[in-house]
Design a protein around this motif. Structure first.
Motif, PDB file in Angstrom:
ATOM      1  N   GLY A 191       4.042  -2.114   3.059  1.00  0.00           N
ATOM      2  CA  GLY A 191       3.083  -1.011   3.069  1.00  0.00           C
ATOM      3  C   GLY A 191       1.753  -1.313   2.401  1.00  0.00           C
ATOM      4  O   GLY A 191       1.077  -0.380   1.954  1.00  0.00           O
ATOM      5  N   ILE A 216      -1.014  -1.969   3.632  1.00  0.00           N
ATOM      6  CA  ILE A 216      -2.145  -1.316   4.298  1.00  0.00           C
ATOM      7  C   ILE A 216      -1.802   0.118   4.703  1.00  0.00           C
ATOM      8  O   ILE A 216      -2.531   0.746   5.474  1.00  0.00           O
ATOM      9  N   GLY A 217      -0.706   0.640   4.178  1.00  0.00           N
ATOM     10  CA  GLY A 217      -0.257   1.975   4.534  1.00  0.00           C
ATOM     11  C   GLY A 217       1.012   1.908   5.344  1.00  0.00           C
ATOM     12  O   GLY A 217       1.653   0.863   5.455  1.00  0.00           O
ATOM     13  N   ASN A 218       1.384   3.025   5.950  1.00  0.00           N
ATOM     14  CA  ASN A 218       2.620   3.056   6.726  1.00  0.00           C
ATOM     15  C   ASN A 218       2.379   3.087   8.227  1.00  0.00           C
ATOM     16  O   ASN A 218       3.297   3.300   9.009  1.00  0.00           O
ATOM     17  N   ASN A 257      -3.566   3.004   7.595  1.00  0.00           N
ATOM     18  CA  ASN A 257      -3.978   4.314   7.082  1.00  0.00           C
ATOM     19  C   ASN A 257      -3.962   4.362   5.559  1.00  0.00           C
ATOM     20  O   ASN A 257      -4.049   5.430   4.969  1.00  0.00           O
ATOM     21  N   GLY A 258      -3.848   3.200   4.920  1.00  0.00           N
ATOM     22  CA  GLY A 258      -3.882   3.138   3.464  1.00  0.00           C
ATOM     23  C   GLY A 258      -5.251   2.729   2.953  1.00  0.00           C
ATOM     24  O   GLY A 258      -6.261   2.839   3.653  1.00  0.00           O
ATOM     25  N   MET A 259      -5.267   2.196   1.740  1.00  0.00           N
ATOM     26  CA  MET A 259      -6.524   1.872   1.077  1.00  0.00           C
ATOM     27  C   MET A 259      -6.920   0.404   1.238  1.00  0.00           C
ATOM     28  O   MET A 259      -7.934  -0.020   0.687  1.00  0.00           O
ATOM     29  N   ASN A 313      -9.453  -4.568  -0.327  1.00  0.00           N
ATOM     30  CA  ASN A 313      -9.748  -3.153  -0.507  1.00  0.00           C
ATOM     31  C   ASN A 313     -10.696  -2.690   0.592  1.00  0.00           C
ATOM     32  O   ASN A 313     -11.775  -3.260   0.776  1.00  0.00           O
TER      33      ASN A 313
END
Length: 428
Positions: A168, A170-172, A324-326, A344
């Motif tokens: 995860g 970069i998100g899920n 969909n992450g940071m 980032n």
């Protein structure tokens, strides 16, 4: 560095996979050939090239390359052939690596399938999807396994990337994937050549940029790897669109040669050297797509391959995966060894860098080991099935056909014989 077997001719096992190779070019010699000697449970017992004496010469010249802990083609009892039918009757051989240029893959594959030999076929398998399917159908007809040489599926670096996505970082969910390649420095064998799969001496272009031999331009040799890797990590590409153009960089210019050579030059094809593709990731129903490392359905995919870049331009090979992450992932798309960066998304700061991978001594070795293990029925020992098979190769061929179709005015079998009708060439 991958570990290799430490054995000699005295401890060969009766359940070893005994390989033969058809086609003894640079791909075979460096990328894959030594792996058939060095993988556990594998032996190289026969090689074939049509030119009389060429296979024997190849064995002799490559003993030093293959040598590792006392293993060579000589003490592995490798036999040379210059006739395909005789080669396929070799008493020990059980599997065949088809390493010729794609032009002859179908002809060779049909004979290999009829002989009941397992096949490992060099990518992109066929020059178009119809030819790829015909190759696959030949093996299905005879109920013989076929594997395909999309080697990056078995790289340790690819598995590391899959692990990062599953963690995860970069998100899920993946939202977009972009890739850009600028320059042709990653491509082997772009110097002039005077041989083809039939050992003729009239070819004036490298086979990789002659559609009759390869199916198109360098996208067929290089781009197919990236497309297959996306299929493996995220799922099949759907809603594919694209375009291809040519700057004529790889078109052989007329020179002060004889009349016959000038006529051959004029007849040679002008293939594409710039390709764009847009797609989205679809849902996977095939085991060879892998288990998607992360929910990727609906992610937008944008790729550009520019082989027409001038020599003074800096080469580019960059894959960017956004979720969909940071953070997002940035990495070279074609390397088995270069670092993976977690960046980032807001500041551009590198928050994680992975630089240590189990780098294969020969690019195809990890994949070939999975094929050997599967053929030796080692799944029960926790060994996974080989990850590159027929269906993923066909999906990649279909994507290539879609993005190149407008350039060639269709990609039916034989389009390479009608260059005067190619819209892309005529619009140049």
């Amino acid at each position: 560095m991958m570990s290799n077997k430490n054995s000699n001719n005295n401890n060969n096992s009766k359940d070893d996979v005994c390989w033969g190779i058809v086609g003894l070019g640079d791909v075979c010699t460096v990328k894959a050939g030594p792996a058939f000697v060095k993988c556990d449970g594998s032996r190289l017992v026969a090689v074939m090239r049509r030119t009389p004496g060429a296979a024997e010469k190849w064995i002799r010249e490559n003993d030093s390359l293959f040598a590792n802990d006392g293993i060579t083609t000589t003490n592995n009892n490798c036999r040379p052939y210059d006739d395909l039918d005789a080669f396929l009757k070799d008493p020990e051989m059980t599997a065949v690596y088809i390493a010729t240029p794609p032009e002859s893959h179908l002809e060779v594959a049909r004979k290999v399938a009829e002989a009941g030999k397992v096949a490992y076929v060099e990518k992109p398998v066929g020059r178009c999807a119809a030819e790829t399917k015909a190759i696959i159908d030949a093996f299905q007809k005879h109920n013989v396994p076929i594997y395909t040489a999309y080697t990056s599926r078995a790289y340790a670096r690819t598995q590391t990337l899959m692990n990062l996505l599953q963690e995860g970082v970069i998100g899920n969910q993946v939202t977009s994937i972009s890739y850009k390649l600028n320059g042709s420095n990653l491509v082997r064998g772009l110097g002039p050549t005077n041989t083809t799969t039939t050992e003729a001496t009239t070819a004036l272009l490298p086979w990789r940029v002659d559609a009759k031999h390869s199916g198109g331009g360098l996208i067929m040799d290089v781009g197919c790897h990236l497309l297959d890797r996306l299929d493996y990590l995220f799922g099949p590409l759907v809603n594919v669109t694209g375009k291809a153009t040519s700057s004529s960089k790889h078109h052989h210019k007329e020179s002060n040669t004889n009349t016959e050579q000038k006529q051959q030059q004029q007849q040679q094809q002008l293939v594409e050297d710039y390709v764009e593709m847009q797609a989205v990731v679809g849902s996977s129903t095939s085991s060879s797509s892998g288990v998607a490392a992360i929910d990727s359905v609906g992610a937008k995919v944008d790729c550009v391959w520019d082989f027409s870049a001038k020599e003074e331009e800096a080469p580019v090979d960059e894959l960017v995966i956004t979720g969909n992450g940071m953070a997002m992932i940035k990495m070279a798309g074609m390397s088995p060894s270069l670092p993976i960066f977690v960046v980032n998304s807001t500041t551009g700061e590198v928050v994680k860098e992975i630089t240590s991978f189990d780098i294969p001594q020969h690019a195809a070795q990890p994949l070939i080991q999975t094929i050997v293990d599967e053929l030796r029925n080692k799944e029960g020992d926790g060994v996974k099935l080989a990850p590159s098979r027929a269906d993923n190769a066909l999906r990649t061929s279909i994507v290539l056909d879609t993005i190149l179709s407008s350039y060639y005015g269709g990609r039916e079998t034989g389009y390479w014989d009608r260059p005067n009708t190619w819209p892309g060439q005529n619009n140049h």
